[in-house]
Every structure is written in structure tokens, then in C-alpha cells.
Scaffold this motif. Structure first.
Motif, PDB file in Angstrom:
ATOM      1  N   TYR A  58      49.770  38.593  36.723  1.00 47.18           N
ATOM      2  CA  TYR A  58      48.607  39.234  36.102  1.00 47.18           C
ATOM      3  C   TYR A  58      48.170  40.468  36.883  1.00 47.18           C
ATOM      4  O   TYR A  58      47.758  41.469  36.325  1.00 47.18           O
ATOM      5  N   GLY A  59      48.278  40.387  38.183  1.00 46.08           N
ATOM      6  CA  GLY A  59      47.901  41.550  38.992  1.00 46.08           C
ATOM      7  C   GLY A  59      47.486  41.125  40.382  1.00 46.08           C
ATOM      8  O   GLY A  59      46.396  40.602  40.590  1.00 46.08           O
ATOM      9  N   HIS A  60      48.371  41.317  41.330  1.00 49.09           N
ATOM     10  CA  HIS A  60      48.107  40.864  42.690  1.00 49.09           C
ATOM     11  C   HIS A  60      46.982  41.649  43.359  1.00 49.09           C
ATOM     12  O   HIS A  60      46.486  41.265  44.400  1.00 49.09           O
ATOM     13  N   LYS A  61      46.552  42.766  42.739  1.00 46.44           N
ATOM     14  CA  LYS A  61      45.479  43.573  43.336  1.00 46.44           C
ATOM     15  C   LYS A  61      44.099  43.162  42.834  1.00 46.44           C
ATOM     16  O   LYS A  61      43.080  43.598  43.367  1.00 46.44           O
ATOM     17  N   ASN A  62      44.051  42.337  41.771  1.00 48.48           N
ATOM     18  CA  ASN A  62      42.770  41.916  41.208  1.00 48.48           C
ATOM     19  C   ASN A  62      42.163  40.789  42.033  1.00 48.48           C
ATOM     20  O   ASN A  62      42.861  39.885  42.477  1.00 48.48           O
ATOM     21  N   LYS A  63      40.843  40.834  42.203  1.00 46.94           N
ATOM     22  CA  LYS A  63      40.144  39.800  42.962  1.00 46.94           C
ATOM     23  C   LYS A  63      39.130  39.117  42.060  1.00 46.94           C
ATOM     24  O   LYS A  63      38.659  39.681  41.070  1.00 46.94           O
ATOM     25  N   GLY A  64      38.806  37.872  42.394  1.00 48.72           N
ATOM     26  CA  GLY A  64      37.813  37.136  41.621  1.00 48.72           C
ATOM     27  C   GLY A  64      38.226  35.701  41.409  1.00 48.72           C
ATOM     28  O   GLY A  64      39.143  35.184  42.061  1.00 48.72           O
ATOM     29  N   VAL A  65      37.524  35.028  40.496  1.00 53.71           N
ATOM     30  CA  VAL A  65      37.819  33.641  40.151  1.00 53.71           C
ATOM     31  C   VAL A  65      38.498  33.633  38.783  1.00 53.71           C
ATOM     32  O   VAL A  65      38.015  34.250  37.834  1.00 53.71           O
ATOM     33  N   PHE A  66      39.618  32.932  38.685  1.00 54.97           N
ATOM     34  CA  PHE A  66      40.416  32.922  37.466  1.00 54.97           C
ATOM     35  C   PHE A  66      40.648  31.489  36.995  1.00 54.97           C
ATOM     36  O   PHE A  66      40.971  30.606  37.793  1.00 54.97           O
ATOM     37  N   CYS A  67      40.482  31.296  35.703  1.00 49.68           N
ATOM     38  CA  CYS A  67      40.867  30.040  35.066  1.00 49.68           C
ATOM     39  C   CYS A  67      42.185  30.309  34.352  1.00 49.68           C
ATOM     40  O   CYS A  67      42.233  31.051  33.376  1.00 49.68           O
ATOM     41  N   VAL A  68      43.253  29.724  34.875  1.00 47.10           N
ATOM     42  CA  VAL A  68      44.574  29.915  34.284  1.00 47.10           C
ATOM     43  C   VAL A  68      44.834  28.784  33.301  1.00 47.10           C
ATOM     44  O   VAL A  68      44.941  27.617  33.680  1.00 47.10           O
TER      45      VAL A  68
END
Length: 285
Positions: A131-141
Motif C-alpha cells: 500500500y505504501g511503506h512511506k505512509n504512517k498511521g493506523v490501518f485496518c487491513v
């Protein structure tokens, strides 16, 4: 080093180029194998349509059984040949809920295919990286594939941390089985005195799988043909048939989120079954 998504329905091998920030990816390979002829992919899938009883598919969750390990080896070997990979190292994504035996059987199949060093990565983690190794945050996969389901809550802040996860054997196959049950009685009556056997069941499942995809794209009632007779899968019938499967995944999301609350959370949909527009609406609600 290449990475492989060894999927229930399709499989693919890919290599990341850090210099260009791009992926070199093989053609999508149907995870279908003729255990007698060792045909793999589209050829084997056509044989499945033609009622060849030696063809197997949807074996991923049964990797602990010998036939499934043989089929997995055949797919992995085909992928290796597709890209002419001569390295000894491979990374394969597996469902987060896979146990030690299932993971070891996957490694054994890969070693038999020609890789000496096999690394495994959980599919939700692989999704975050893609998805994007540069994105930060909380993700529900939310990962609903052909035969497996994972929901994982992950935090990305320079590191990748799994906060909670839940999964089981559940996927697009279950949707197809529900549709088969919807039409099976009428078809059995129509083809009598021909006996409705396992090979017919598998053939009908493949036809309804294609019908399902068409309905998902058009959001309209969709015709299909079986043994010369026309049938219609309506949108309402489809929704009613698959509702139970979709709601079961929502219960697992609730279980993961019940002990973890976040103000801002991103949802990442992974797996072919998440292309269903009705499912996406349910999850977002």
C-alpha cells in the motif's frame, strides 16, 4: 529477491526495484493444477470446466494434505520458471492465522520448487508494504481472498506493528458455494437422469464464479447457461445468498476493534473478493 502471493484463486510472483521504486511482476497464474498431467494455470482451469476429475483448485487451506502440497509445488515451480529466477531465496505471503504446520508445509513446497531459503510474511503485513511503506498511521487491513480471511489492525510509525488480528478459512469460495446451493435443486431436476456428481458441482461453481464477477461489475441481474439451459442470478438473490458470509467477516472486525479504539483509521481492502461493491458498503458502514 522475489516475493510470491500464493493465492487460493490466483498466484503471482513479483520483484521490487528500489532504484526505480517499481515492481517487476509476472502474469497472474490461476492456482489450478491437474494432478495427473501436471498442467498448471489456464490450461488446467479449462480442464476443470471440461469435468476432468484430476484437476484440483482451492487447495491452499488444505496445505497439510499431500495433494495440496503437490499442487502448491506445481504452482510455485511454474512461477519460478515464469521469471527465470535462479536465486535460492524467496519470500511468500501467508494468512496471518496460518498455524505452524501450514507454514512448514508451504516452506517444504517452496524448497521442492527450487528455493533453499524461504521466508514467510503475513499477508496483512505484505498488504501494508504494498500500500505504501512511506505512509504512517493506523490501518485496518481487510483481506478476503478466494478461501482465506484475515482482518488485522496495524500501526505504522517507521515500524510495522500488529495490534490485533483475526482470521479463518473463509472467502470467495464460500460465496460460490452459496450460489451453487441456490441453483442446485433446479439443475438436478433438469439434468435427470444424469447424476449430479462432484465434477458437476465443481464445474457449476466455476460458472457461477464468473457470473458473480459480472454481477458485481454491472450491479444488474445476470444470465448464465448450464447444460444448455438459461438461468438468471438476480441482484436480490445474490445479496441474500452471500449476506451470511459477509456478516461473518464483520463479526471478526468487531472482535478485533472491541479492545482497540482509534479516532482515525484507514481501511485497506485486499483480496479479489473485496471488489464486491455491496461488501465494501457493509464494511465502511
Amino acid at each position: 529477491m522475489y516475493g510470491i502471493d500464493l493465492g487460493t484463486t490466483n498466484s503471482v510472483i513479483s520483484k521490487y526495484d528500489s532504484n526505480t521504486d517499481t515492481f517487476e511482476t509476472s502474469e497472474l497464474l490461476p492456482s489450478v493444477v491437474n494432478l495427473k498431467t501436471r498442467d498448471v494455470g489456464r490450461v488446467a482451469k479449462q480442464q476443470l470446466y471440461n469435468l476432468d476429475e484430476n484437476v484440483t483448485s482451492s487447495y491452499k487451506v488444505n496445505i497439510i494434505h499431500n495433494y495440496a502440497k503437490v499442487a502448491s509445488y506445481a504452482v510455485l515451480r511454474t512461477l519460478k520458471n515464469q521469471v527465470n529466477d535462479i536465486s535460492d531465496k524467496i519470500c511468500i505471503s501467508v494468512p496471518a492465522y496460518f498455524n505452524a504446520i501450514q507454514r512448514n508445509m508451504t516452506i517444504e513446497a517452496a524448497k521442492r520448487a527450487g528455493w533453499n531459503e524461504v521466508l514467510l510474511i503475513n499477508e496483512p503485513t505484505a498488504a501494508i508494504l504494498a500500500y505504501g511503506h512511506k505512509n504512517k498511521g493506523v490501518f485496518c487491513v481487510y483481506d478476503l481472498g478466494g478461501g482465506t480471511f484475515d482482518v488485522s489492525l496495524m500501526q505504522v510509525d517507521g515500524r510495522y506493528r500488529t495490534i490485533g488480528t483475526y482470521g479463518k478459512d473463509l472467502g470467495g469460495d464460500n460465496l460460490d458455494y452459496a450460489l451453487v446451493e441456490l441453483f442446485k435443486a433446479d439443475i438436478i431436476e433438469y439434468i435427470y437422469p444424469v447424476k449430479f456428481e462432484k465434477k458437476h458441482y465443481k464445474q457449476l461453481k466455476e460458472i457461477l464464479n464468473s457470473t458473480k464477477h459480472t454481477l458485481q461489475k454491472t450491479k444488474e441481474d445476470t444470465k448464465f447457461y448450464y447444460m444448455g439451459k438459461e438461468y438468471v442470478l438476480t441482484v436480490e438473490e445474490y445479496k441474500n445468498s452471500v449476506d451470511k458470509v459477509f456478516r461473518e467477516t464483520l463479526y471478526m472486525i468487531d472482535a478485533v476493534l472491541s479492545t482497540h479504539k482509534f479516532d482515525n483509521m484507514n481501511i485497506i481492502f485486499v483480496g479479489g473478493s473485496t471488489r464486491d461493491p455491496y461488501l465494501r458498503d457493509m464494511v465502511k458502514e
